[in-house]
Design a protein around this motif. Structure first.
Motif, mmCIF file in Angstrom:
data_model
loop_
_atom_site.group_PDB
_atom_site.id
_atom_site.type_symbol
_atom_site.label_atom_id
_atom_site.label_comp_id
_atom_site.label_asym_id
_atom_site.label_seq_id
_atom_site.Cartn_x
_atom_site.Cartn_y
_atom_site.Cartn_z
ATOM 1 N N LEU A 116 0.833 -1.158 0.014
ATOM 2 C CA LEU A 116 -0.053 0.002 0.093
ATOM 3 C C LEU A 116 0.849 1.285 -0.144
ATOM 4 O O LEU A 116 0.631 2.270 -0.580
ATOM 5 C CB LEU A 116 -0.902 0.124 1.213
ATOM 6 C CG LEU A 116 -2.317 -0.945 1.343
ATOM 7 C CD1 LEU A 116 -2.631 -0.969 2.593
ATOM 8 C CD2 LEU A 116 -2.901 -0.609 0.069
ATOM 9 N N ALA A 117 2.134 1.233 0.555
ATOM 10 C CA ALA A 117 2.980 2.295 0.852
ATOM 11 C C ALA A 117 3.486 2.729 -0.438
ATOM 12 O O ALA A 117 3.685 3.851 -0.991
ATOM 13 C CB ALA A 117 3.943 2.195 1.813
ATOM 14 N N LYS A 118 3.605 1.616 -1.241
ATOM 15 C CA LYS A 118 4.167 1.951 -2.664
ATOM 16 C C LYS A 118 3.234 2.219 -3.777
ATOM 17 O O LYS A 118 3.543 2.742 -4.964
ATOM 18 C CB LYS A 118 4.900 0.530 -2.998
ATOM 19 C CG LYS A 118 6.172 0.068 -2.265
ATOM 20 C CD LYS A 118 6.666 -1.067 -2.564
ATOM 21 C CE LYS A 118 7.995 -1.338 -1.880
ATOM 22 N NZ LYS A 118 8.668 -2.674 -2.139
ATOM 23 N N SER A 119 2.013 2.168 -3.259
ATOM 24 C CA SER A 119 0.746 2.447 -4.504
ATOM 25 C C SER A 119 0.607 3.850 -4.476
ATOM 26 O O SER A 119 0.866 4.740 -3.607
ATOM 27 C CB SER A 119 -0.393 1.309 -3.740
ATOM 28 O OG SER A 119 -1.497 1.907 -4.348
ATOM 29 N N ASP A 120 -0.355 4.072 -5.525
ATOM 30 C CA ASP A 120 -0.490 5.578 -5.811
ATOM 31 C C ASP A 120 -2.082 5.823 -5.108
ATOM 32 O O ASP A 120 -2.691 6.806 -5.403
ATOM 33 C CB ASP A 120 -0.386 5.985 -7.175
ATOM 34 C CG ASP A 120 0.853 6.288 -7.605
ATOM 35 O OD1 ASP A 120 1.678 6.553 -6.786
ATOM 36 O OD2 ASP A 120 1.120 6.381 -8.531
ATOM 37 N N ASP A 121 -2.646 4.441 -4.827
ATOM 38 C CA ASP A 121 -3.946 4.727 -4.204
ATOM 39 C C ASP A 121 -4.271 5.281 -2.688
ATOM 40 O O ASP A 121 -3.204 5.323 -2.011
ATOM 41 C CB ASP A 121 -4.469 3.214 -4.024
ATOM 42 C CG ASP A 121 -4.791 2.408 -5.305
ATOM 43 O OD1 ASP A 121 -4.759 2.949 -6.471
ATOM 44 O OD2 ASP A 121 -4.551 1.156 -5.191
ATOM 45 N N MET A 122 -5.105 6.159 -2.817
ATOM 46 C CA MET A 122 -5.700 6.638 -1.376
ATOM 47 C C MET A 122 -6.185 5.646 -0.672
ATOM 48 O O MET A 122 -7.137 4.969 -0.824
ATOM 49 C CB MET A 122 -6.708 7.718 -1.498
ATOM 50 C CG MET A 122 -6.934 8.301 -0.251
ATOM 51 S SD MET A 122 -7.944 9.894 -0.206
ATOM 52 C CE MET A 122 -6.433 11.026 -0.199
ATOM 53 N N CYS A 123 -5.695 5.534 0.740
ATOM 54 C CA CYS A 123 -6.313 4.909 1.773
ATOM 55 C C CYS A 123 -5.956 5.337 3.051
ATOM 56 O O CYS A 123 -5.256 6.145 3.573
ATOM 57 C CB CYS A 123 -5.656 3.334 1.714
ATOM 58 S SG CYS A 123 -3.942 3.086 2.047
ATOM 59 N N VAL A 124 -6.938 4.697 4.063
ATOM 60 C CA VAL A 124 -6.645 4.995 5.418
ATOM 61 C C VAL A 124 -6.552 3.992 6.195
ATOM 62 O O VAL A 124 -7.031 2.936 5.891
ATOM 63 C CB VAL A 124 -7.925 5.798 5.868
ATOM 64 C CG1 VAL A 124 -7.926 5.973 7.210
ATOM 65 C CG2 VAL A 124 -8.342 6.974 4.915
ATOM 66 N N ILE A 125 -5.390 3.972 7.190
ATOM 67 C CA ILE A 125 -5.043 2.783 7.955
ATOM 68 C C ILE A 125 -5.056 3.115 9.418
ATOM 69 O O ILE A 125 -4.842 4.019 9.894
ATOM 70 C CB ILE A 125 -3.549 2.245 7.581
ATOM 71 C CG1 ILE A 125 -3.467 2.157 6.083
ATOM 72 C CG2 ILE A 125 -3.389 0.893 8.637
ATOM 73 C CD1 ILE A 125 -2.159 1.873 5.653
ATOM 74 N N GLU A 126 -5.824 2.326 10.053
ATOM 75 C CA GLU A 126 -6.035 2.599 11.548
ATOM 76 C C GLU A 126 -4.866 1.283 12.159
ATOM 77 O O GLU A 126 -5.184 0.477 12.066
ATOM 78 C CB GLU A 126 -7.323 2.435 12.179
ATOM 79 C CG GLU A 126 -7.363 2.301 13.749
ATOM 80 C CD GLU A 126 -8.503 1.533 14.181
ATOM 81 O OE1 GLU A 126 -8.495 1.442 15.339
ATOM 82 O OE2 GLU A 126 -9.253 0.841 13.686
#
Length: 122
Positions: A14-24
């Motif tokens: 996920l950190a390498k991706s260009d996608d937006m995400c939210v992580i708890e």
């Protein structure tokens, strides 16, 4: 959709991706984290263009150290398509006694970070 629990390899992807995400980030022994789970899942159902994840850092101490987490729950917004890839939702000035973050506090900050994306309630 409820937030999906991820592992360290998934976090790295996920950190390498260009996608937006939210992580708890949470631990199973944190009373605030346990109480916040339903609230986080409710928030996840609100933003249709953003993916939501949860990561139990109990077995991933190095993640907390690398991200300089001061405690849990902590909420990170990853947005590879902007110049500012990592943004933490700031600690509330007046934490909720049960869940630490309130739904309104998190939604306010996510609305700023996800400007231009659609909310399911819009």
């Amino acid at each position: 959709m409820e937030a999906q629990i991820i592992t360290l390899p998934e976090l790295i992807a996920l950190a390498k991706s260009d996608d937006m995400c939210v992580i708890e980030f949470f631990t199973v022994t944190c009373k605030y984290c346990i109480a916040f789970q339903d609230t986080f899942d409710q928030i996840a159902r609100t933003f249709k263009d953003v993916k939501f994840y949860k990561m139990d850092i109990t077995d991933y101490h190095e993640v907390g150290v690398a991200l300089m987490l001061e405690g849990v729950p902590s909420i990170l917004v990853l947005n590879g398509s902007t110049g500012q890839k990592y943004q933490f939702v700031p600690e509330p000035q007046e934490p909720n006694e049960k869940t630490w973050y309130t739904r309104e506090h998190v939604k306010y900050h996510l609305s700023k970070y996800t400007k231009g994306l659609k909310s399911k309630n819009a």
